[in-house]
Every structure is written in structure tokens, then in C-alpha cells.
Scaffold this motif. Sequence first.
Motif, PDB file in Angstrom:
ATOM      1  N   ALA A  31      71.526  18.384  37.308  1.00  0.00           N
ATOM      2  CA  ALA A  31      70.247  17.864  36.818  1.00  0.00           C
ATOM      3  C   ALA A  31      70.224  16.336  36.859  1.00  0.00           C
ATOM      4  N   LYS A  32      71.379  15.714  36.580  1.00  0.00           N
ATOM      5  CA  LYS A  32      71.459  14.252  36.655  1.00  0.00           C
ATOM      6  C   LYS A  32      71.260  13.776  38.095  1.00  0.00           C
ATOM      7  N   HIS A  33      71.796  14.527  39.064  1.00  0.00           N
ATOM      8  CA  HIS A  33      71.586  14.194  40.470  1.00  0.00           C
ATOM      9  C   HIS A  33      70.117  14.337  40.847  1.00  0.00           C
ATOM     10  N   PHE A  34      69.476  15.405  40.350  1.00  0.00           N
ATOM     11  CA  PHE A  34      68.045  15.579  40.616  1.00  0.00           C
ATOM     12  C   PHE A  34      67.265  14.353  40.130  1.00  0.00           C
ATOM     13  N   GLY A  35      67.528  13.958  38.898  1.00  0.00           N
ATOM     14  CA  GLY A  35      66.786  12.866  38.289  1.00  0.00           C
ATOM     15  C   GLY A  35      67.026  11.533  38.984  1.00  0.00           C
ATOM     16  N   LYS A 112      57.354  11.639  43.452  1.00  0.00           N
ATOM     17  CA  LYS A 112      57.884  12.923  43.036  1.00  0.00           C
ATOM     18  C   LYS A 112      57.834  13.049  41.518  1.00  0.00           C
ATOM     19  N   SER A 113      57.606  14.261  41.043  1.00  0.00           N
ATOM     20  CA  SER A 113      57.510  14.527  39.609  1.00  0.00           C
ATOM     21  C   SER A 113      58.649  15.433  39.153  1.00  0.00           C
ATOM     22  N   LYS A 114      59.168  15.132  37.972  1.00  0.00           N
ATOM     23  CA  LYS A 114      60.230  15.989  37.439  1.00  0.00           C
ATOM     24  C   LYS A 114      59.677  17.317  36.939  1.00  0.00           C
ATOM     25  N   SER A 116      57.550  19.138  38.820  1.00  0.00           N
ATOM     26  CA  SER A 116      57.215  19.984  39.959  1.00  0.00           C
ATOM     27  C   SER A 116      58.194  21.150  40.040  1.00  0.00           C
ATOM     28  N   GLY A 117      57.817  22.166  40.768  1.00  0.00           N
ATOM     29  CA  GLY A 117      58.599  23.405  40.784  1.00  0.00           C
ATOM     30  C   GLY A 117      60.011  23.244  41.313  1.00  0.00           C
ATOM     31  N   TRP A 118      60.148  22.763  42.532  1.00  0.00           N
ATOM     32  CA  TRP A 118      61.459  22.646  43.155  1.00  0.00           C
ATOM     33  C   TRP A 118      62.044  21.258  42.930  1.00  0.00           C
ATOM     34  N   GLN A 119      63.330  21.220  42.619  1.00  0.00           N
ATOM     35  CA  GLN A 119      64.079  19.969  42.497  1.00  0.00           C
ATOM     36  C   GLN A 119      65.250  20.033  43.466  1.00  0.00           C
ATOM     37  N   SER A 120      65.604  18.882  44.071  1.00  0.00           N
ATOM     38  CA  SER A 120      66.668  18.917  45.067  1.00  0.00           C
ATOM     39  C   SER A 120      67.343  17.558  45.196  1.00  0.00           C
ATOM     40  N   PHE A 121      68.539  17.567  45.769  1.00  0.00           N
ATOM     41  CA  PHE A 121      69.228  16.357  46.197  1.00  0.00           C
ATOM     42  C   PHE A 121      70.149  16.738  47.352  1.00  0.00           C
ATOM     43  N   GLN A 122      70.548  15.723  48.131  1.00  0.00           N
ATOM     44  CA  GLN A 122      71.356  15.965  49.315  1.00  0.00           C
ATOM     45  C   GLN A 122      72.735  15.334  49.198  1.00  0.00           C
ATOM     46  N   CYS A 123      73.707  15.987  49.837  1.00  0.00           N
ATOM     47  CA  CYS A 123      75.061  15.445  49.951  1.00  0.00           C
ATOM     48  C   CYS A 123      75.410  15.396  51.441  1.00  0.00           C
ATOM     49  N   PRO A 124      75.298  14.232  52.072  1.00  0.00           N
ATOM     50  CA  PRO A 124      75.532  14.153  53.507  1.00  0.00           C
ATOM     51  C   PRO A 124      76.994  14.017  53.918  1.00  0.00           C
ATOM     52  N   GLN A 125      77.904  13.850  52.960  1.00  0.00           N
ATOM     53  CA  GLN A 125      79.309  13.659  53.310  1.00  0.00           C
ATOM     54  C   GLN A 125      80.211  14.315  52.275  1.00  0.00           C
ATOM     55  N   HIS A 126      81.476  14.542  52.701  1.00  0.00           N
ATOM     56  CA  HIS A 126      82.553  14.983  51.806  1.00  0.00           C
ATOM     57  C   HIS A 126      82.201  16.309  51.112  1.00  0.00           C
ATOM     58  N   VAL A 127      81.799  17.287  51.911  1.00  0.00           N
ATOM     59  CA  VAL A 127      81.467  18.614  51.397  1.00  0.00           C
ATOM     60  C   VAL A 127      82.367  19.639  52.059  1.00  0.00           C
ATOM     61  N   THR A 128      82.915  20.558  51.281  1.00  0.00           N
ATOM     62  CA  THR A 128      83.738  21.639  51.822  1.00  0.00           C
ATOM     63  C   THR A 128      83.261  22.972  51.262  1.00  0.00           C
ATOM     64  N   VAL A 129      83.406  24.013  52.082  1.00  0.00           N
ATOM     65  CA  VAL A 129      83.032  25.371  51.688  1.00  0.00           C
ATOM     66  C   VAL A 129      84.262  26.250  51.836  1.00  0.00           C
TER      67      VAL A 129
END
Length: 380
Positions: A31-35, A112-114, A116-129
Amino acid sequence: MTLSCIYHYCIPMRAFKYRIYPNAEQKVFIAKHFGCSRHVYNWALSEKDKHYKETGKSLSKRQLQDRLVASKKDDKEWLTDVNSQSLLASLANLDTAFTNFFQGRARFPKFKSKYSGWQSFQCPQHVTVDFEASVMNLPKLKGIKAKLHRPFSGKVKTVTVKRSPSGKYFASVLVDDSFFDPVPVTIERKNTVGLDVGLTEFLIDSEGNKTENPRILKDSLVRLSIEQKKFARKKKGSTNRAKQKRKVAIIHEQVASRRYDFIHQKTANLADKSHATTFAVEDLNIKGMVKNRKLARAIQDAGWGMFLTTLDYKCRWNGKNLIRIGRFQPSSKLCNGCGHKMEAMPLSVREWQCPNCQSVNDRDINAARNIRDIGLGVPV
């Protein structure tokens, strides 16, 4: 008659969507990342607007990045709590939004409004699955449980974390797998099928097959109206209003999921299992059609745009062809047997007799056959 396909499509990246299940602590951090991501987007939009009014020039993405770095050291130290790459991704998204606006593909960017229905953020680096442990690791967010139902191979480029209006969390993983679409097969008349979409029947093909329109939203309107009335009566800012808002969101989510499932099943049957190797469709002006207030809800409920977009990329994946004919071609008014063109053809007319050859035509099947022939370049 055969036509050679001259295009070779390539999709270097593919997206995989997974449901994730963050714990309570991870939800707070997400949620902090969204904000913070939303704040940076709105701040950058405000800076660009103010700078343009003062100087008549636009701020570049690099200039905004420099201002953001300086601001983090000055009056926005709380932005250091989240992943810095996610904040830079917000600036990149704003830059893309302005590019789309100037090229006529979208409207002017909005704040953008907090709420609104959908909230999102992106991580373009340093991600593993980790498929064995069924977890996803993001910067500053490790060990998020995930339903990894589809494996992939390749380099992870970007992960977009989203929260739906109903409170569910998802992660869209963009993967560079260097996948090249197969070369499309040669277009042959005998393996070409014309497709026409409608409201009474969702899909009609030139071979006479019809698929019933599921009318997914219409089936949920009574329940939806009841829950929306309850929501309207709740006191603003109350806990009960928030609970009721989630109930309404769940109904909308169920409608969207059912439509998504129906369209993907139908397009998979066409692109994967059908004998046809080429499909001809009409290039519909859906944005213009929904301006008709009497048909707007029914057209949007049908999901024609989603169907055509999904069929397009599935045809590319399977080495099949999708031909689009002009939206002003007289597919419905033209008799497929003799080529006679009717002067008028109201929507209420579902079957008509050609005054020239006396053949009785089903409106939709006749249109699908005309779409096929026009797409193949057959004189009509």
C-alpha cells in the motif's frame, strides 16, 4: 485462389498474470508503494503543467528525475522507504501518457486518485520468481506467496503489482523469452472463414455456425442494482459503506471474469482447434457505436473489442492470419449470391429476400460470407 502472407510478426516479450497472497505486513508495504508511486505521478504531472504555463516549454523525463532526486533529499524523505525504481517507473508512465496524447491515441493525462478501483506500481529491476517455493521476490518485498500456475522461461523485465477493487492482489510478469511467432500460412479460400459479431448471436461465421450471446452483464443487473442501492444509502466514510462498496466491486469483477473466460475459450477454439487458417473480420468503430445510448450497454456487454484483440494475438501465436476489412464495406446490404445491394437494411430485419435472384438470406450469415469474400479480394 491463394494469397501469400507477406508479414512476419515477432513478439519478443510476453506477460503472465498471477494471483499473489501477501501477508498483513506485506500488504502495508505494498500500500505504501501504491501511495508513493501515485504521488510521484501526480507531482510530475503538476510540475510539467506548471512549467509549461510559466515558460511555454515542457519538462523532460530526465529533468523530472533530477527534481525528484533533489526533492527526496529535501522535503520528501519518506519516498526513500519504497523502491526507487518504482518511482522512476511512474515518471516513465507519465512520459508514455504524454506521448500517447500528442500522437492522438489517448486523452490528456489525468491525476490519479487513491479512491479509484485499481491501484498499481511497477518493479522494473531485481525481481525473481521461485516456482518451486511458489513465491515472488520484489525489491524490499521478499517471499510473497503466489499461485504460479503457468511456468515461463526467459528474463523477467518488469513486474506490475495490482490490487483490484475487491481487494485481490495480482502480479503481471513481463518476460523476454525471445519468442518468434511462426510464419503465417498461405491464405487459401477453402480454409478462410468470415466472422461477424452481433448482439442476438455473439458470433456468426460464413459456414453458418452461430454462437449465442451470453449477455453476462444483463444476467447480473438485478443483483447489481440491489447492492448499488444499499451502497448509496450508506453513510459516507463509514465502515459499512466500505464493506458495501466491496460487495458491488465483487459483482463487477465476477461479470468481467465470466466475460474474460467466455472470450478466451471462444478465441482458443478458433485459433487453436479450428480447421480454418485464416479469419476475416470487420474493422468495427466500437467507440462510435457505443455513443448510441440505446445499444451502448449491450455492445459493451458483448465485449467485441476484447474478442477481436484476443483473436488477433492468438492467430499470430498459431501462425494463422487475421484479415480486417473496411468498416464501410456493405457486408449486410449485399446479397452474397448475386451481388445485389439493398438500399436500406434496418437492424430489425434478420432475414431478407433478394429482389434480384430471389434467394432468402439470413442477415448475419450473409454478412459473414461477404466479409470473407471482401477479405479475400473476391469481386462483389
